[in-house]
Each structure stands twice: as C-alpha cells, then as structure tokens.
Design a protein around this motif. Sequence first.
Motif, mmCIF file in Angstrom:
data_model
loop_
_atom_site.group_PDB
_atom_site.id
_atom_site.type_symbol
_atom_site.label_atom_id
_atom_site.label_comp_id
_atom_site.label_asym_id
_atom_site.label_seq_id
_atom_site.Cartn_x
_atom_site.Cartn_y
_atom_site.Cartn_z
ATOM 1 N N SER A 194 0.831 -1.197 0.000
ATOM 2 C CA SER A 194 0.000 0.000 0.000
ATOM 3 C C SER A 194 0.868 1.251 0.000
ATOM 4 O O SER A 194 2.047 1.212 0.387
ATOM 5 N N GLN A 195 0.287 2.335 -0.426
ATOM 6 C CA GLN A 195 0.970 3.622 -0.396
ATOM 7 C C GLN A 195 -0.070 4.726 -0.300
ATOM 8 O O GLN A 195 -1.244 4.529 -0.644
ATOM 9 N N GLY A 196 0.352 5.878 0.200
ATOM 10 C CA GLY A 196 -0.599 6.968 0.334
ATOM 11 C C GLY A 196 0.064 8.279 0.701
ATOM 12 O O GLY A 196 1.273 8.349 0.950
ATOM 13 N N LEU A 197 -0.750 9.298 0.732
ATOM 14 C CA LEU A 197 -0.316 10.651 1.065
ATOM 15 C C LEU A 197 -1.348 11.268 1.993
ATOM 16 O O LEU A 197 -2.555 11.101 1.793
ATOM 17 N N SER A 198 -0.880 11.958 3.016
ATOM 18 C CA SER A 198 -1.773 12.648 3.940
ATOM 19 C C SER A 198 -1.207 14.027 4.248
ATOM 20 O O SER A 198 -0.031 14.164 4.567
ATOM 21 N N ALA A 199 -2.056 15.048 4.142
ATOM 22 C CA ALA A 199 -1.645 16.417 4.455
ATOM 23 C C ALA A 199 -2.647 17.023 5.419
ATOM 24 O O ALA A 199 -3.864 16.987 5.176
ATOM 25 N N GLY A 229 -4.246 27.432 8.704
ATOM 26 C CA GLY A 229 -3.641 27.807 7.436
ATOM 27 C C GLY A 229 -2.218 27.342 7.231
ATOM 28 O O GLY A 229 -1.676 27.472 6.135
ATOM 29 N N GLU A 230 -1.610 26.787 8.275
ATOM 30 C CA GLU A 230 -0.221 26.332 8.177
ATOM 31 C C GLU A 230 -0.163 24.800 8.120
ATOM 32 O O GLU A 230 -0.996 24.115 8.716
ATOM 33 N N VAL A 231 0.840 24.281 7.435
ATOM 34 C CA VAL A 231 1.004 22.834 7.330
ATOM 35 C C VAL A 231 1.365 22.266 8.697
ATOM 36 O O VAL A 231 2.355 22.659 9.312
ATOM 37 N N ASP A 232 0.528 21.357 9.171
ATOM 38 C CA ASP A 232 0.754 20.711 10.468
ATOM 39 C C ASP A 232 1.536 19.414 10.289
ATOM 40 O O ASP A 232 2.542 19.184 10.961
ATOM 41 N N THR A 233 1.077 18.572 9.383
ATOM 42 C CA THR A 233 1.801 17.334 9.066
ATOM 43 C C THR A 233 1.678 17.050 7.580
ATOM 44 O O THR A 233 0.661 17.370 6.951
ATOM 45 N N LEU A 234 2.690 16.430 7.047
ATOM 46 C CA LEU A 234 2.682 15.949 5.673
ATOM 47 C C LEU A 234 3.359 14.588 5.674
ATOM 48 O O LEU A 234 4.527 14.470 6.056
ATOM 49 N N GLU A 235 2.618 13.558 5.282
ATOM 50 C CA GLU A 235 3.145 12.200 5.351
ATOM 51 C C GLU A 235 3.002 11.485 4.014
ATOM 52 O O GLU A 235 1.940 11.560 3.380
ATOM 53 N N HIS A 236 4.043 10.823 3.618
ATOM 54 C CA HIS A 236 3.987 9.858 2.525
ATOM 55 C C HIS A 236 4.121 8.476 3.155
ATOM 56 O O HIS A 236 5.070 8.228 3.914
ATOM 57 N N MET A 237 3.191 7.587 2.880
ATOM 58 C CA MET A 237 3.203 6.259 3.486
ATOM 59 C C MET A 237 3.445 5.183 2.425
ATOM 60 O O MET A 237 2.880 5.244 1.329
ATOM 61 N N ARG A 238 4.277 4.236 2.778
ATOM 62 C CA ARG A 238 4.464 3.038 1.959
ATOM 63 C C ARG A 238 4.595 1.845 2.898
ATOM 64 O O ARG A 238 5.287 1.920 3.914
ATOM 65 N N ASP A 239 3.908 0.773 2.571
ATOM 66 C CA ASP A 239 3.935 -0.400 3.436
ATOM 67 C C ASP A 239 3.770 -1.651 2.584
ATOM 68 O O ASP A 239 3.176 -1.598 1.500
ATOM 69 N N GLU A 253 -8.871 22.123 14.896
ATOM 70 C CA GLU A 253 -7.889 21.056 15.120
ATOM 71 C C GLU A 253 -7.315 20.582 13.799
ATOM 72 O O GLU A 253 -6.543 19.629 13.761
ATOM 73 N N GLY A 254 -7.696 21.254 12.738
ATOM 74 C CA GLY A 254 -7.088 20.991 11.446
ATOM 75 C C GLY A 254 -8.037 20.392 10.428
ATOM 76 O O GLY A 254 -9.084 19.831 10.755
ATOM 77 N N ALA A 255 -7.663 20.558 9.177
ATOM 78 C CA ALA A 255 -8.321 19.893 8.062
ATOM 79 C C ALA A 255 -7.308 18.953 7.424
ATOM 80 O O ALA A 255 -6.125 19.302 7.298
ATOM 81 N N GLU A 256 -7.767 17.767 7.037
ATOM 82 C CA GLU A 256 -6.838 16.757 6.535
ATOM 83 C C GLU A 256 -7.343 16.150 5.235
ATOM 84 O O GLU A 256 -8.538 15.878 5.082
#
Length: 449
Positions: A42-47, A52-62, A158-161
């Motif tokens: 699997s793979q994915g992206l989460s932002a 208004g500021e970037v809290d987390t940015l993740e690229h996932m691969r498993d 608490e953020g938008a994702e």
Amino acid sequence: MTQTSSGRGLPSVAELTALVEQALAEAGRQGATAAEVAATASQGLSAKVRQGEVDTLEHMRDRGLAVSVYFGQRKGEASSADYTHAAIGETVQAACEIARHTSEDPCAGLADAELMARNVPELDLYHPWALSADAAIELARETEAAALAVDPRLTNSEGAEVSTGEGVRVYGNTQGFVGGFPASQHSLSCVVLGSEGDAMQRDFWYTAARAPEWLQAAAEVGREAGRRTAARLGARRLSTRRVPVIFDPAMARGLVGHFVGAISGGNLYRRASFLVDHLGERVFPEGFAIREEPHLPGALGSAPFDGEGVATRERDLVADGILQGYVLSSYSARKLGMQTTANAGGVHNLTVEPGERGLDELIADIGEGLLVTQLMGQGVNTVTGDYSRGAAGFWIEGGEIAYPVEEITIAGNLAEMFRSITAVGRDVDTRGSIRTGSLVVEGMTVAGE
C-alpha cells in the motif's frame, strides 16, 4: 478484475500472486499439510493543515507477507516485510517451527474448498488519485477556510486533513485458490472549535470514497464542519427523563455495529453475547431489515471474497425483524457447528433498509425527544446488552430542534432498544461497511442534572 496498479510504485496483482504461490510451494516443501498466504502492498499521502499552516505531511508506503501453515490441526503464523526469495523461505520456516510446537485445535484449518470464490466480479474499487503534496495542502486549506468562515464564533480548529491511499492484496491457499485486486480510498475531514462566552464546542465532518470525484467538495466539507460546530454553541444540560431518542446516521452506524458484535462468531461461541441462541427469533420490530450487499460497485465495504478466499454473497441478516444469520469465519463457524458466512475480516456493506422520511420529518414525528449527534465512552456490555454512554446533541420540542444539549448520559438495554426502533430515516450514511439512516428508538433514559 483489474490486474494492474497505478504504476507509481505498487506491485501488480500478478507480481504479488507470484510471491504467494512461492510461499505456498515452500510450505509444502517444508512438510505443511495446508497453508494460506496474504501479500499486501500500500501507499498513500496525507496532508493536515491547521490555522492555514502545514501541520503534518506524510507519505506512506507499506508491504507485508503473512503466512499461516497447518500440520494437521496445529497452526503456526509468521510475517515479513521482505519480499526476497530467501526471506520468504525463512518466514515459512518460522511458521512451520511454531506449528510444530503448538497444540492441536480441532477447529483449525482452511475454509472448505467448495466455498472458495471461483468467479471474481469486478467491483470498481480502484481509483487512484494522482494528488501532489502541494495540491493536498491547498485542498486542506480550502476546507479549513470554508469551515472558519461559517460563523465569527468559530475561532480555532484542530485541522483539516486530506488523505489518499491505494493498495493491492493477494490471498492464496492450498485449496487451490489465489485471488487479489487493487483498491483505493480517499478522504477529506475537518475539526472545528467554536466559543461563546466561557463555553467551547467542537465538531467535525468528513467525506470518504473510493474515487476522488465521489468525494464531497472541500468547501462543502468545511462548511458542514463549521455549521455543526456553530449549532452546538450555547448547549445546555437536561434533567433526567425518559424520551424518544433519534440517533443520527453516524451514531446509528455505531448502534448497528453493537448488533454485529453480538452476532459475531467469537462472542457467540464464547457465549459472551446477549443474542446467543437467537437465530430465527425476533430481535427488531416487524418490517425491519438488514441485508449484506458485498458486491455494490465502488462501495467502501465491497469485496469479492473474504479474508479466507470464501466467495461473498448477498444475504439477509434480519428480515421482518427476525434474525436470519450470524457473522462467522471458518473457525468460529466450526466452533458453533455451522458454516462460514464469508465474514473473515468483517462485514461487507451491511445495509439497514431505509425508510421514506428524512431527518426533519423524523424530528417532527416524535414531537419531543433527543437527537443524538455525538457519543462518548465505552459503556456497552455485549454479554448483557446493557448500554450507557455519554452523549450530546439537540433537544426537540414541538417537532423542531429547540436547543443544543451536552453532558448527558443515555441508557438502556440493547435488546430492548433494538425492539423499540420505530423508524429508519432515508438519510443513509455510506461512508463505511455499515450503511444506515437515522434510527428512532421509542424510549431511553436520558440522565443529566
């Protein structure tokens, strides 16, 4: 079935099939009388954006390979994230060593060969989203901005994702079955905080789907999150009373989930359910129906076969209020002297037959009562059916929403609650493997001040 993945790094179904077949052959060489193997990638992206500021940015691969082997009715399991030939051999060997040292279990073993899926339907489950990190961040910003613009009392979040994911799974066993398919799932969500005086409220909204074009628009998700939070400002408590309760679709899904838990094999063979020995008995009112629909194209709970390769099929779990079937894997079915229901891994699009009225009409019908939109705590006893949970929502008077309420507890017994359902809404929530509209329960104890 589609046999390819996106080409952005995921292996194809054919490539994983080769790994599964290699592991099965290796299990045979090492003396196993039966084996099953699942290969996943699997793979994915989460932002996530907050204020208004970037809290987390993740690229996932498993990726992973899970091996189960049987020596008679002794079972061993091992797993690895390494797809190399040597690693597969070592993983199978580890599973075999474990099996040789375990005790026999008369119910252990593969699902019966005649139940394997032979004709695998195309279910439209794979819609990859070529979403860049920058585009994901902008979508999250748009979602949050739309939420905060709803009402000046909404001052924080608490953020938008935004999340996108895709994967491939291939399962095979020594009953002659090997099958797999790619699938995708994407979502947008937003959590908003609002304040009025010293009181603060929080609520959220999200959308989830197999294809990006099936998602709600980012601005719509944000506005709904903002609307829900603003509506909760000025919440009051209630005095203790017994009234009709409406569970909105998201909360109703949890209520149906408790029913699924009560008819699941593990709880049944342990006799840890209030619905033990209720097959063929009335558990809901006349006319109430729940159907499992595993082959709905593009649905989040769709699957052509379960976690053991057993072909999924449409069936009635509840017809005219009467319990027609359980939720069983091969192991739990053998424990009960029954046959698997193709539910190894869970249910597939369990659908409560909707009624003809929308939520506003249900509210008008009950006249006075409680609309539950949030539940807290874990006060559900599957053995006895006792139910007591913290709740928040809206008080209904004169067939209309009067004001928001909080810090209350709703209590009852699930067996009585199920029999006391008087209506199902047409507002079906399709964001999961349980699909239901709002549910109206005739009378529950609401405890507050």
